[in-house]
Design a protein around this motif. Structure first.
Motif, mmCIF file in Angstrom:
data_model
loop_
_atom_site.group_PDB
_atom_site.id
_atom_site.type_symbol
_atom_site.label_atom_id
_atom_site.label_comp_id
_atom_site.label_asym_id
_atom_site.label_seq_id
_atom_site.Cartn_x
_atom_site.Cartn_y
_atom_site.Cartn_z
ATOM 1 N N ASP A 1 -12.336 2.374 4.369
ATOM 2 C CA ASP A 1 -12.083 3.590 3.593
ATOM 3 C C ASP A 1 -12.915 4.758 4.114
ATOM 4 O OD1 ASP A 1 -10.303 2.488 1.396
ATOM 5 O OD2 ASP A 1 -11.974 1.087 1.368
ATOM 6 N N HIS B 1 -7.521 3.424 7.233
ATOM 7 C CA HIS B 1 -7.468 4.734 6.601
ATOM 8 C C HIS B 1 -7.673 5.792 7.673
ATOM 9 C CE1 HIS B 1 -7.419 3.275 2.369
ATOM 10 N NE2 HIS B 1 -6.761 4.406 2.225
ATOM 11 N N TYR C 1 -2.085 -1.890 -4.451
ATOM 12 C CA TYR C 1 -2.735 -0.600 -4.295
ATOM 13 C C TYR C 1 -1.861 0.377 -5.058
ATOM 14 C CZ TYR C 1 -5.312 3.112 -1.712
ATOM 15 O OH TYR C 1 -6.097 4.164 -1.349
ATOM 16 N N HIS D 1 0.808 -1.221 0.000
ATOM 17 C CA HIS D 1 0.000 0.000 0.000
ATOM 18 C C HIS D 1 0.841 1.271 0.000
ATOM 19 C CE1 HIS D 1 -2.603 -3.038 2.221
ATOM 20 N NE2 HIS D 1 -3.142 -2.917 1.030
ATOM 21 N N GLU E 1 -12.985 3.817 -3.147
ATOM 22 C CA GLU E 1 -12.359 5.144 -3.277
ATOM 23 C C GLU E 1 -13.458 6.141 -3.616
ATOM 24 O OE1 GLU E 1 -8.452 5.965 -4.273
ATOM 25 O OE2 GLU E 1 -8.207 4.566 -2.623
ATOM 26 N N GLY F 1 -11.405 -3.946 3.129
ATOM 27 C CA GLY F 1 -11.138 -2.519 2.994
ATOM 28 C C GLY F 1 -11.781 -1.704 4.101
ATOM 29 N N THR G 1 -16.589 1.023 -5.469
ATOM 30 C CA THR G 1 -16.168 -0.140 -4.702
ATOM 31 C C THR G 1 -15.855 -1.291 -5.643
ATOM 32 O OG1 THR G 1 -17.524 0.563 -2.846
ATOM 33 C CG2 THR G 1 -16.872 -1.743 -2.877
ATOM 34 N N HIS H 1 -7.717 -3.906 -5.340
ATOM 35 C CA HIS H 1 -7.836 -2.477 -5.040
ATOM 36 C C HIS H 1 -8.234 -1.691 -6.280
ATOM 37 C CE1 HIS H 1 -6.211 -1.710 -0.968
ATOM 38 N NE2 HIS H 1 -5.515 -2.815 -1.136
ATOM 39 N N LEU I 1 -6.771 -3.547 7.130
ATOM 40 C CA LEU I 1 -6.499 -2.318 6.397
ATOM 41 C C LEU I 1 -6.793 -1.131 7.285
ATOM 42 C CD1 LEU I 1 -7.412 -3.878 3.164
ATOM 43 C CD2 LEU I 1 -5.660 -2.113 3.202
ATOM 44 N N HIS J 1 -12.558 -2.929 -1.772
ATOM 45 C CA HIS J 1 -12.011 -1.599 -1.487
ATOM 46 C C HIS J 1 -12.866 -0.506 -2.113
ATOM 47 C CE1 HIS J 1 -8.372 -3.271 0.247
ATOM 48 N NE2 HIS J 1 -8.342 -4.123 -0.750
#
Ligand code: RUQ
Ligand code: CUA
Length: 652
Positions: free
Chosen positions: A333, A228, A500, A111, A399, A331, A408, A438, A226, A397
């Motif tokens: 996030d 964040h 990632y 990552h 974003e 994930g 996703t 990812h 994971l 995952h």
């Protein structure tokens, strides 16, 4: 029952892979419309708009690509030896791969994350984790080289790493495997209640970027997968997904899938700082390497650190809370405003979205739903913001594009799904070829994503490229996300398994990219910055050659008086001060790689001649019209010879 579940899951996975590889593959053939081709076409001599730093997984390295073209620019050696760049082969960089286990010339890098200021990408550094022998590396983006590696003690499988907080206060490292802390000899089946996890916070100096293991938080014996960071209102918190809250230690695919919910651990690191300042930590003996590459000496040093400050989450109130999250979340996030924390339960079809504001309310009103080893568990309903329902199979995952959408990945149903933050409705889906892990939107882990493209990093490619034997290339796919619907633009192969990536507008980096190393500033112990200082010195059976290189010769290029049994150090300085004029050097029979030396830089390799004779060395990089003339000889005499050392250039 357990066996039945296992078979169920395996069948599900196999079915979807099969469907994925056949039907979707056919649908896509010839799908690359000419408009898509135009969107990724970067004309000869033009530059890409974005850098993408894509991890190499089991390659241990970090690759640099341009977007939208998908062109590969550089493989930055990080955790694995790289003969092309002499990383881990030359004397200067060997200390970078030192650990408490000795010299470890490989790791598994997952990552990357780019440093931030005020929650926005600042383009100074990329951090990346080493999974296997827990480490974090820092890459300096003025030179695109790894300049620091710190080992993480009390950790095993450093997977929830290396994510940065919004002012790069910390880079985090959470252990995937819980282990005995401190390590000791004990029966594995006494795991439960005895093994522990640790979450490490590595501070980053705001001035020079220097890393330091500030503190660790001791946690229950789950697997920390994971992480964040919070941002905006949730700045000061870090979120870690967990699985194996069952604390099992064998046949994990069954035994760690028993609980309906595992957790996201919300860690209040500002609170941790208070506890540290109040002295509420224990100092534990430890042994871990801190390796720093100095740009002036062009040389790395490795220091063994002996202590770590530890906070115990089960004893310190307010430090950690557990948010129940369905089915072995992977994930973890956080959206750009910092309000929503998405947990992707990989055995679930729904995405769980937690609300930070609700979490704080529940904490303040002390509404807890039990505890685990003294750590309060919040109630699922109290912290739930919403659920993205039946979006696909095997979510991994997420974003964000900065325009209110989440994206996703679904491993099993092999697709990227776009959904709306707040209403939780699915608005688009596009297939991936195949089995995406990812995904990355440039700036996706920040307050300010650049939502033009998403890159999907796939685990399987099957029929997408020309076959290359049993091992086929790894692959990424680029989608345009600037419209309502996503559009697949490009497949491009990657180096290693892309786990990632971190992307950034090229303008934030390219102006600061260094062109040469200044000879005047070269403080290498064995630098030879002018031809007047060229020499060869003997000290017992150690011989040091102070050599220079410039188009198109070495100085000296004839050396005599070396003997079998000597240990010969070639300290070679590239005197060029022009952009893009490296020279290389290699010596017949040397048990190392070549050196590839940048303008103004000094590097060293060792050669131990074993045979009498006259042996050549040469430049390995095509540097000028007379590159092929850039060569020399070393005369090696018998061990008992009394020939004096001598060296020359251009003499008869
Ligand atoms: S992982 S495919 Cu190592 Cu980030 Cu999820
Ligand atoms: Cu120097 Cu080729």
């Amino acid at each position: 029952m357990n066996k039945f579940r296992l078979v169920m899951i395996a069948t599900l996975v196999a079915t979807f892979l099969f469907v994925g590889c056949n039907q979707q593959g056919k649908d896509s053939s010839g799908a690359l419309a000419s408009s898509a081709a135009e969107k990724v076409y970067v004309a000869p001599g033009e530059h890409d708009d974005f850098y993408a730093f894509i991890s190499g997984g089991f390659s241990g390295q970090l690759s640099v690509y341009g977007l939208p073209s998908g062109r590969l620019f550089k493989v930055i050696p990080v955790f694995s030896q790289d003969a092309e760049k002499a990383w881990g082969y030359n004397e200067e960089t060997k200390p970078m791969l030192n650990t408490s286990h000795g010299f470890v010339p490989w790791d598994d890098s997952h990552h990357p994350d780019i440093s931030q200021t005020n929650g926005e990408l600042d383009g100074r550094f990329v951090f990346i984790n080493g999974n296997n022998t827990p480490r974090i590396a820092k890459i300096d983006l003025s030179v695109f080289e790894t300049t620091e590696i710190i080992e993480i003690p009390n950790s095993a499988g450093n997977h929830s790493s290396a994510f940065v907080t919004e002012n790069t206060e910390y880079v985090v490292a959470g252990t995937r495997f819980s282990v005995p802390i401190p390590q000791r000899d004990m029966p594995i089946n006494e795991y439960k209640g005895n093994f522990q996890g640790s979450l490490s916070f590595i501070s980053v100096d705001p001035e020079d970027g220097g890393m330091d293991l500030s503190f660790q938080i001791l946690m229950p014996g789950f697997d920390y997968d994971l992480a964040h960071p919070g941002r905006g209102a949730s700045h000061g918190w870090m979120f870690f997904s967990t699985y194996n809250s069952e604390e099992s230690h064998s046949l994990m695919e069954v035994n760690a899938s028993q609980n309906d919910k595992d957790f996201i651990a919300a860690v209040n690191w500002k609170k941790a700082e208070e506890y540290i300042n109040e002295g509420k930590f224990k100092t534990m003996p430890a042994n871990y390497a801190h390796n720093v590459y100095d740009e002036e000496t062009h040389t790395a040093t490795s220091t063994m650190k002996k202590e770590v400050r530890v906070l115990d989450a089960s004893e310190l109130p307010g430090l950690v809370y557990l948010l129940p999250t369905p089915k072995s979340p992977h994930g973890c996030d956080v959206n750009p405003t910092g309000e929503y924390i998405v947990g992707n339960g990989k055995l679930s079809s729904d995405l769980t979205v937690h609300s930070f504001a609700k979490m704080i309310d529940a904490i303040e009103s002390e509404k807890f739903d039990g505890e685990a080893y003294g750590i309060p568990i919040l109630s699922f309903e109290d912290v739930l913001a919403g659920t993205v329902k039946q979006a696909g199979l095997g979510p991994l995952h997420t974003e964000f594009d900065g325009q209110g959408n989440g994206y996703t990945t679904f491993f099993i149903s092999s697709e990227v799904v776009k959904w709306k933050v707040g209403t939780w409705e699915v608005v688009d889906r596009q297939p991936c070829y195949y089995s995406v892990g990812h995904l990355m939107i440039p700036g996706g882990n920040s307050r300010k994503p650049y939502g033009k493209y998403v890159v999907a990093m796939n685990k399987i490619t099957k029929d997408r490229y020309l076959p290359t034997g049993p091992e086929v290339t790894q692959s990424a796919q680029l989608y345009d996300i600037s419209g309502e619907k996503m559009e697949l633009l490009l497949d491009f192969p990657t180096v290693g398994e892309p786990h990632y990536a971190a992307g950034i507008p090229a303008d934030l980096i390219k102006e600061r990219s260094k062109k040469i190393y200044s000879l005047e500033e070269n403080k290498h112990k064995y630098a030879t910055t002018s031809d007047a200082n060229v020499r060869v010195e003997r000290n017992g059976n150690e011989v040091h050659i102070y050599m220079t290189m410039i188009r198109s010769h070495f100085n000296p290029d004839n050396i005599e008086g070396i003997k079998v049994g000597d240990k010969v150090y070639f300290h070679v300085t590239n005197l060029e001060q022009d952009y893009d004029v490296p020279h290389g050097v290699s010596m017949i029979g040397a048990n190392t790689s070549e050196l590839l030396i940048m303008p103004g830089q000094t590097e060293t390799f060792v050669w131990e001649p074993k045979q009498v004779g006259v042996w050549p060395f040469y430049c390995t990089d095509f540097c000028s019209a007379l590159h092929q003339e850039m060569q020399g000889y070393v005369r090696v005499s018998p061990a008992n010879s009394d020939l004096e050392l001598s060296w020359s250039l251009g003499e008869d």
